[in-house]
Motif scaffolding. Structure first.
Motif, mmCIF file in Angstrom:
data_model
loop_
_atom_site.group_PDB
_atom_site.id
_atom_site.type_symbol
_atom_site.label_atom_id
_atom_site.label_comp_id
_atom_site.label_asym_id
_atom_site.label_seq_id
_atom_site.Cartn_x
_atom_site.Cartn_y
_atom_site.Cartn_z
ATOM 1 N N MET A 1 0.855 -1.180 0.000
ATOM 2 C CA MET A 1 0.000 0.000 0.000
ATOM 3 C C MET A 1 0.901 1.243 0.000
ATOM 4 N N GLY B 1 0.188 6.650 6.811
ATOM 5 C CA GLY B 1 0.627 5.268 6.698
ATOM 6 C C GLY B 1 -0.312 4.500 5.799
ATOM 7 N N GLY B 2 0.053 3.274 5.470
ATOM 8 C CA GLY B 2 -0.771 2.471 4.562
ATOM 9 C C GLY B 2 -1.958 1.804 5.245
ATOM 10 N N PRO C 1 1.347 5.527 -1.750
ATOM 11 C CA PRO C 1 0.742 6.579 -2.580
ATOM 12 C C PRO C 1 1.246 6.599 -4.019
ATOM 13 N N TYR D 1 -3.464 11.693 -2.666
ATOM 14 C CA TYR D 1 -3.251 12.474 -1.446
ATOM 15 C C TYR D 1 -2.433 11.570 -0.547
ATOM 16 N N VAL D 2 -1.750 12.155 0.433
ATOM 17 C CA VAL D 2 -0.841 11.340 1.246
ATOM 18 C C VAL D 2 -1.403 11.100 2.636
ATOM 19 N N LEU D 3 -1.443 9.836 3.034
ATOM 20 C CA LEU D 3 -1.836 9.444 4.387
ATOM 21 C C LEU D 3 -0.571 9.191 5.193
ATOM 22 N N ILE E 1 -0.569 -0.533 -4.638
ATOM 23 C CA ILE E 1 -1.855 0.150 -4.751
ATOM 24 C C ILE E 1 -1.901 1.391 -3.883
ATOM 25 N N SER E 2 -2.469 2.458 -4.461
ATOM 26 C CA SER E 2 -2.756 3.719 -3.772
ATOM 27 C C SER E 2 -4.265 3.880 -3.747
ATOM 28 N N ILE E 3 -4.812 4.553 -2.742
ATOM 29 C CA ILE E 3 -6.264 4.768 -2.757
ATOM 30 C C ILE E 3 -6.635 6.171 -3.242
ATOM 31 N N GLY E 4 -5.677 6.939 -3.713
ATOM 32 C CA GLY E 4 -6.009 8.249 -4.266
ATOM 33 C C GLY E 4 -4.830 9.196 -4.189
HETATM 34 CL CL1 6GU Z 1 -1.774 3.230 0.024
HETATM 35 N N1 6GU Z 1 -0.547 4.976 1.569
HETATM 36 C C1 6GU Z 1 -0.304 6.226 1.996
HETATM 37 N N2 6GU Z 1 0.609 6.420 2.958
HETATM 38 N N3 6GU Z 1 -0.920 7.300 1.511
HETATM 39 C C2 6GU Z 1 -1.825 7.076 0.560
HETATM 40 C C3 6GU Z 1 -2.131 5.812 0.056
HETATM 41 C C4 6GU Z 1 -1.446 4.763 0.596
HETATM 42 N N4 6GU Z 1 -3.061 5.926 -0.895
HETATM 43 C C5 6GU Z 1 -3.319 7.229 -0.980
HETATM 44 N N5 6GU Z 1 -2.583 7.925 -0.113
#
Ligand code: 6GU
Length: 231
Positions: A91, A144-145, A93, A140-142, A135-138
């Protein structure tokens, strides 16, 4: 024919984050009914040094810690000794952006590993030699995964046959045919003068289906024209 079963192993250095969401209605029921098995693995338990560290400074300098190879490799190796995995997903970005097409493809897999990145990420050699999909969910930065892994797990589990009470309800989701879902209404027929569209009260199934399809197309044109132009 045996019922479809999905197993998801999640590797993380923040296992506590998964306590809430994974014990919530649909996911919990899916696990209880035996459609899905989810196991959370604390990366710290796979560290071999006395302080149980799982991260270290980046070679070449710069801010941010990097998850070390060894604990991740040890965890993955132990899992692979028990069963064969269809995909080992990191997971991140900078991975492929998740959409319903990817969810559908992954929902027929039996055994998945989701690796959650943290800090500045994982040692690149993990990605090169062990990971099969990123895989990224969009865009933008989270931090953590983990939250992303929960989003992915939820989107897959609801597609496993038998998980949803009314199996057809996943088929009428937004995005399943590149269209947004049509508007829905429930009782009362009229509230403060706001009325339910007449056709939905008609009992005429064909007219209702046609109306819903038109609404889906109209909604998609208005809100997400990009979906109509793709493919
Ligand atoms: Cl999978 N990880 C992080 N750290 N940020 C994200 C993401 C994943 N997908 C979108 N933003």
């Amino acid at each position: 024919m045996s019922i479809q079963h999905m197993r998801i192993d999640i590797i993380t250095c923040l296992p506590e984050l998964f306590d809430g969401p994974m014990n919530q209605s649909i996911l919990k029921r899916a696990v209880q009914k035996g459609h899905v098995e989810i196991e959370i693995h604390n990366l710290r338990n796979y560290s071999t040094n006395k302080h149980k560290t799982v991260d270290d400074y980046a070679y070449g300098g710069g801010a941010g810690m990097v998850l070390m190879i060894e604990p991740i490799d040890r965890c993955i190796t132990q899992l692979k000794e028990k069963r064969k995995y269809d995909e080992l997903i990191y997971m991140t970005p900078d991975g492929a952006r998740l959409d319903q097409r990817i969810c559908n493809q992954l929902s027929v897999k039996q055994n998945l590993i989701l690796l959650c990145g943290h800090y500045k990420g994982v040692d690149e050699r993990i990605r090169k030699h062990l990971i099969t999909k990123e895989i990224s969910i969009g865009d933008y930065v989270l931090s953590g995964g983990e939250l992303a892994a929960m989003v992915l797990a939820d989107s897959l589990i609801r597609l496993v046959p038998g998980v949803l009470n009314d199996e057809t309800s996943a088929l009428t989701d937004s995005f399943q045919d590149d269209l947004l879902a049509p508007p829905v209404y429930t009782r009362p027929e009229e509230y403060k003068g706001w009325k339910v569209p007449e056709v939905l009260l008609s009992g005429h199934e064909e007219k209702i289906n046609n109306w819903r399809h038109e609404q889906s197309v109209e909604r998609t044109k208005q809100r997400r024209p990009d979906l109509l132009n793709d493919g």
